[in-house]
Design an enzyme around this catalytic site. Sequence first.
Site, PDB file in Angstrom:
ATOM      1  N   GLY A  16       0.842  -1.204   0.000  1.00 57.76           N
ATOM      2  CA  GLY A  16       0.000   0.000   0.000  1.00 57.76           C
ATOM      3  C   GLY A  16       0.869   1.243   0.000  1.00 57.76           C
ATOM      4  O   GLY A  16       0.540   2.268   0.611  1.00 57.76           O
ATOM      5  N   GLY A  40      -0.272   4.925  -0.543  1.00 56.94           N
ATOM      6  CA  GLY A  40      -1.294   5.484   0.343  1.00 56.94           C
ATOM      7  C   GLY A  40      -0.716   6.541   1.277  1.00 56.94           C
ATOM      8  O   GLY A  40       0.474   6.854   1.247  1.00 56.94           O
ATOM      9  N   ASP A  68      -0.869  -6.974  -6.823  1.00 58.20           N
ATOM     10  CA  ASP A  68      -1.974  -7.173  -5.891  1.00 58.20           C
ATOM     11  C   ASP A  68      -1.513  -8.133  -4.796  1.00 58.20           C
ATOM     12  O   ASP A  68      -0.969  -9.201  -5.105  1.00 58.20           O
ATOM     13  CB  ASP A  68      -3.129  -7.792  -6.707  1.00 58.20           C
ATOM     14  CG  ASP A  68      -4.419  -7.875  -5.930  1.00 58.20           C
ATOM     15  OD1 ASP A  68      -4.362  -7.909  -4.679  1.00 58.20           O
ATOM     16  OD2 ASP A  68      -5.483  -7.913  -6.571  1.00 58.20           O
ATOM     17  N   ILE A  69      -1.775  -7.772  -3.545  1.00 61.08           N
ATOM     18  CA  ILE A  69      -1.336  -8.650  -2.449  1.00 61.08           C
ATOM     19  C   ILE A  69      -2.124  -9.964  -2.422  1.00 61.08           C
ATOM     20  O   ILE A  69      -1.793 -10.874  -1.677  1.00 61.08           O
ATOM     21  CB  ILE A  69      -1.432  -7.955  -1.075  1.00 61.08           C
ATOM     22  CG1 ILE A  69      -2.835  -7.364  -0.865  1.00 61.08           C
ATOM     23  CG2 ILE A  69      -0.366  -6.885  -0.934  1.00 61.08           C
ATOM     24  CD1 ILE A  69      -3.108  -6.930   0.561  1.00 61.08           C
ATOM     25  N   TYR A  92     -14.851  -3.166   7.554  1.00 58.61           N
ATOM     26  CA  TYR A  92     -13.450  -2.780   7.767  1.00 58.61           C
ATOM     27  C   TYR A  92     -13.044  -3.020   9.221  1.00 58.61           C
ATOM     28  O   TYR A  92     -11.977  -3.565   9.513  1.00 58.61           O
ATOM     29  CB  TYR A  92     -13.305  -1.308   7.379  1.00 58.61           C
ATOM     30  CG  TYR A  92     -11.987  -0.651   7.684  1.00 58.61           C
ATOM     31  CD1 TYR A  92     -10.895  -0.829   6.838  1.00 58.61           C
ATOM     32  CD2 TYR A  92     -11.840   0.193   8.790  1.00 58.61           C
ATOM     33  CE1 TYR A  92      -9.692  -0.189   7.105  1.00 58.61           C
ATOM     34  CE2 TYR A  92     -10.644   0.832   9.047  1.00 58.61           C
ATOM     35  CZ  TYR A  92      -9.565   0.639   8.195  1.00 58.61           C
ATOM     36  OH  TYR A  92      -8.381   1.268   8.458  1.00 58.61           O
ATOM     37  N   LYS A 137     -10.180  -5.592  10.520  1.00 58.96           N
ATOM     38  CA  LYS A 137      -9.006  -5.174  11.297  1.00 58.96           C
ATOM     39  C   LYS A 137      -8.931  -5.946  12.616  1.00 58.96           C
ATOM     40  O   LYS A 137      -7.861  -6.404  13.016  1.00 58.96           O
ATOM     41  CB  LYS A 137      -9.051  -3.662  11.563  1.00 58.96           C
ATOM     42  CG  LYS A 137      -8.772  -2.802  10.343  1.00 58.96           C
ATOM     43  CD  LYS A 137      -7.311  -2.856   9.933  1.00 58.96           C
ATOM     44  CE  LYS A 137      -6.994  -1.953   8.762  1.00 58.96           C
ATOM     45  NZ  LYS A 137      -5.625  -2.092   8.271  1.00 58.96           N
TER      46      LYS A 137
HETATM   47  N1  SER Z   1      -9.377   6.356   8.823  1.00 61.30           N
HETATM   48  C1  SER Z   1      -9.996   5.074   8.702  1.00 61.30           C
HETATM   49  C2  SER Z   1     -11.298   5.163   7.995  1.00 61.30           C
HETATM   50  O1  SER Z   1     -11.936   6.160   8.135  1.00 61.30           O
HETATM   51  C3  SER Z   1     -10.244   4.473  10.048  1.00 61.30           C
HETATM   52  O2  SER Z   1      -9.112   3.778  10.407  1.00 61.30           O
HETATM   53  O3  SER Z   1     -11.672   4.226   7.376  1.00 61.30           O
END
Ligand code: SER
Length: 339
Positions: A10, A13, A54-55, A154, A158
């Site tokens: 990444g 980013g 791509d990972i 997400y 995580k």
């Molecule tokens: N900054 C991230 C998001 O908003 C949260 O870790 O998805």
Amino acid sequence: MRKPVVLITGANGEMGHGLIRYFGAQTDTQIVAVDLNPIEPVLGDYCIAGIVGDILDTNLLQRLVSEYEIHAIYHLAALLSTRSEYTPDIAHKVNVNGTLNLLQLAHEQSRWHGNPVKFLFPSSIACYGVPSLDAKEKVGKVRETDFNCPTTMYGCNKLYCEQLGRYYTFHYRQLAAERAPSGVDFRAIRFPGLISAETVPGGGTSDYAPEMIHAAAQGKPYKCFVLEHARIPFMAMPDGIKALIKLAEAPAEQLTQRVYNIGAFSPSAAQLRDRVLKAFPNSKIAFEPEIARAAIVDTWPADVDDSPARRDWGWEPEYDFERTFKEYLLPAITKRYRA
Ligand code: SER
């Protein structure tokens, strides 16, 4: 002889930018950068290789290890929280399967060269799911073990990857006849919303803060997608990078846990607006909440208890709210958009 390197996924980013520049200033760290898109020219100069890929592509990862000997992985690639809600299945693939591929790669590399492979993982305040605004106000600073009930894909990804990292570090193949440590030395930080002067994030739910600031600096109007009361922790990017490096450098025996909160400041969206208006008095900032998206922010804690990070590896932010604006954001952003 394969070259010993640090692998950064990444790379293009927000965090990749800060981290690669940091390592770039250290002559003894050789970086191999991976991203879905060609590595940006400003970063390419600091890396010995920039790999487009791509990972999820295990062939790509195998090709990598035929050329390089990996001693540390900063696995930054992920689909952020808003984007993940639109394509939860893809988010799961990238965020979970991608992480698993890299943990396995770390394990294989360690077995190959005989040294532990440090695995640095940016986790998130999205791991938390505070059930109501009332609870959010009452609890104040949350500990790592509180409210581990995320409402987003997400956040689920995580939280689970934190567990995978712990598994690889302490319990890998615990039933094998000849049990041996995996060699993966996993360390994670639950980052608050990050604000960078260099880049604007894409697809996150904490994006309203950086978007508001960058829009004002460009003289563009901004419609904020959360309500004035919305409050979550934020941090200046240099502190985020510093934290990753500090945690990576901490002796393993000092770590009493593998996942750490870190905090810096926690303004409400209204306080952010006021500070942005002070810096750019002509800016036009309106609140036009996207209800469902704003509701996600309401499930994230207003503040975090980061005392384990302070105690175990000396975490301390350098930038509070005011210093972030005065000494980091405003000088850099003004210069950026003037150019
Ligand atoms: N900054 C991230 C998001 O908003 C949260 O870790 O998805």
